[in-house]
Design a protein around this motif. Structure first.
Motif, PDB file in Angstrom:
ATOM      1  N   HIS A  94      -2.828   4.207  -4.519  1.00  0.00           N
ATOM      2  CA  HIS A  94      -4.127   4.206  -5.197  1.00  0.00           C
ATOM      3  C   HIS A  94      -4.441   2.816  -5.771  1.00  0.00           C
ATOM      4  N   PHE A  95      -4.059   1.780  -5.033  1.00  0.00           N
ATOM      5  CA  PHE A  95      -4.220   0.416  -5.543  1.00  0.00           C
ATOM      6  C   PHE A  95      -5.695   0.057  -5.723  1.00  0.00           C
ATOM      7  N   GLY A 143      -8.210  -2.609  -5.012  1.00  0.00           N
ATOM      8  CA  GLY A 143      -8.350  -3.761  -4.127  1.00  0.00           C
ATOM      9  C   GLY A 143      -8.951  -4.979  -4.786  1.00  0.00           C
ATOM     10  N   LYS A 144      -9.683  -4.797  -5.894  1.00  0.00           N
ATOM     11  CA  LYS A 144     -10.285  -5.937  -6.578  1.00  0.00           C
ATOM     12  C   LYS A 144      -9.228  -6.822  -7.236  1.00  0.00           C
ATOM     13  N   ASN A 145      -8.024  -6.302  -7.409  1.00  0.00           N
ATOM     14  CA  ASN A 145      -6.977  -7.053  -8.091  1.00  0.00           C
ATOM     15  C   ASN A 145      -5.892  -7.568  -7.154  1.00  0.00           C
ATOM     16  N   VAL A 146      -6.026  -7.315  -5.852  1.00  0.00           N
ATOM     17  CA  VAL A 146      -4.996  -7.692  -4.888  1.00  0.00           C
ATOM     18  C   VAL A 146      -5.537  -8.795  -3.986  1.00  0.00           C
ATOM     19  N   ARG A 195       0.833  -1.212   0.000  1.00  0.00           N
ATOM     20  CA  ARG A 195       0.000   0.000   0.000  1.00  0.00           C
ATOM     21  C   ARG A 195       0.864   1.257   0.000  1.00  0.00           C
ATOM     22  N   ASP A 196       1.978   1.233   0.717  1.00  0.00           N
ATOM     23  CA  ASP A 196       2.865   2.398   0.740  1.00  0.00           C
ATOM     24  C   ASP A 196       3.408   2.711  -0.650  1.00  0.00           C
ATOM     25  N   GLU A 236      -9.607  -3.371   4.760  1.00  0.00           N
ATOM     26  CA  GLU A 236      -8.653  -2.652   3.909  1.00  0.00           C
ATOM     27  C   GLU A 236      -9.014  -2.678   2.437  1.00  0.00           C
ATOM     28  N   GLY A 237      -9.938  -3.549   2.040  1.00  0.00           N
ATOM     29  CA  GLY A 237     -10.441  -3.490   0.676  1.00  0.00           C
ATOM     30  C   GLY A 237      -9.740  -4.363  -0.337  1.00  0.00           C
TER      31      GLY A 237
END
Length: 363
Positions: free
Chosen positions: A113-114, A116-119, A108-109, A138-139
């Motif tokens: 702007h990650f 979350g649907k892809n992580v 995340r650092d 955290e999403g």
């Protein structure tokens, strides 16, 4: 621990720009006789880590990292007060929670702007649901698989092929996959990541136990108990599990001691009372050749899984209790309830006296 990990660990520490670790001289080199331990598995606790503890005390070290002989697993112990000889051995679930948070923090650092649907993060079905709770806050995405890294490694490969990112996967039996360079559990990379994490915490005057308390304050507290009984009869295993399936008038049990059974997942016969829509089919693969039943107890705050080992003559039980986010519950309170649940599971479901099960040797 008398195995092959030393050179790989040294190289990993150099790659991470970490100072050299202090080896345990009696155990750092391969020895097929494993002369210094009754059983060369760091999961066995103090009985396996005794020499490491003595070595650490001689050198004033406060952190122990221990690989098993083939170096695909990692145990961690720390001493928060150097003036004492008390060592805190972290459970596999606690290490999984810490590594998952640390890897997510660093991701995340560097990706503020990650999407979350892809992580993704993964864990086996018998492991802690801490990462699932963290994902809901955290999403990012969480998935569970059957026990064993062949399932998590294959699922990670599928997700990568679909364009997703997999940060971490773990099983409570001290197996961790940090990133996707190796699609399997790897004690070498996990040791380097934990050492790096320990250094970051030390810079803030904290240790792993204190960090866990901070995570529990944010996501809810999780406490677990994992143990086993020994049995050398496959027929006994079958009779025991079939007895559980028909305990209450030919049906699955509705209670376990004072605790209400909210739902049941049976991956041996292919039954899931919690499935939605209610077709009673589990989302995980069914294997009629192995025994696994999961119970959700006490208003969804407790999960208990019973399964036979695929490699050893054991019946294992995994119990986890969690508090809700924002709920103030002490470790002592939750552990006390966990013990009561474990006692009920053993006496009502496993019935060791009836089936002639041998208790796990004390450490």
């Amino acid at each position: 621990m008398h195995g092959v990990g030393a050179e790989g660990a040294r190289e990993a520490f150099r790659t991470f720009s970490l100072p050299d670790f202090i080896p345990v001289p009696e155990q750092i080199d391969p020895d097929p006789e494993f002369r210094t331990v009754a059983f060369p598995n760091p999961e066995e606790g103090h009985s396996a880590l005794g020499l490491a503890e003595k070595t650490a005390e001689r050198h004033g070290a406060t952190l122990i990292l221990a690989n098993d002989p083939d170096a695909d697993r990692l145990a961690v112990a720390e001493r928060s007060d150097p003036s004492t000889r008390e060592w805190d051995i972290l459970t596999g679930n606690e290490i999984g929670a810490l590594l998952g948070w640390w890897l997510f923090k660093n991701y995340r650092d560097s990706h503020p702007h990650f999407n979350g649907k892809n992580v993704y993060m993964l864990a086996s079905t018998v492991s802690s649901k801490f990462l699932q709770r963290m994902a809901s806050v955290e999403g990012f995405q969480f998935e569970e698989t059957l026990t064993g890294f062949k399932w998590m490694g294959n699922r990670a490969h599928e997700l990568l092929q679909q364009g997703h990112e997999v940060l971490f996967a773990f099983e409570e039996a001290i197996g961790y996959m940090c990133g996707c360079r190796v699609l399997d559990k790897d004690g070498i990379s996990a040791a380097a990541v934990m050492a790096e994490f320990a250094g970051w915490l030390a810079g803030q005057g904290k240790n792993f136990r204190q960090q866990l308390d901070e995570l529990y304050a944010r996501y809810g507290r999780f406490e677990s108990e994992v143990s086993y009984f020994v049995c050398h009869s496959q027929d006994t295993f079958t009779q025991l599990f079939n007895g559980i399936r028909s305990r209450d008038d030919g049906n699955y049990p509705k209670t376990c001691g004072p605790y209400v059974v909210d739902s049941i997942i049976d991956l041996t016969v292919g039954y899931d009372s919690s499935s939605s829509p209610p077709d009673f089919k589990p989302f995980l693969p069914v294997d009629p050749n192995s025994q696994l039943i999961k119970f959700i107890l006490d208003d969804m705050t407790c999960e208990c899984t019973l399964r036979t080992s695929g490699t050893e003559p054991k019946i294992k039980y995994y119990i986890e209790i969690s508090s809700k986010i924002g709920e103030t519950v002490s470790k002592e309170e939750l552990t006390k309830k966990l013990r009561k649940v474990a006692e009920a599971v053993v006496s009502e479901f496993l019935q060791p006296e009836r089936w002639g099960l041998e208790a796990r040797p004390t450490q």
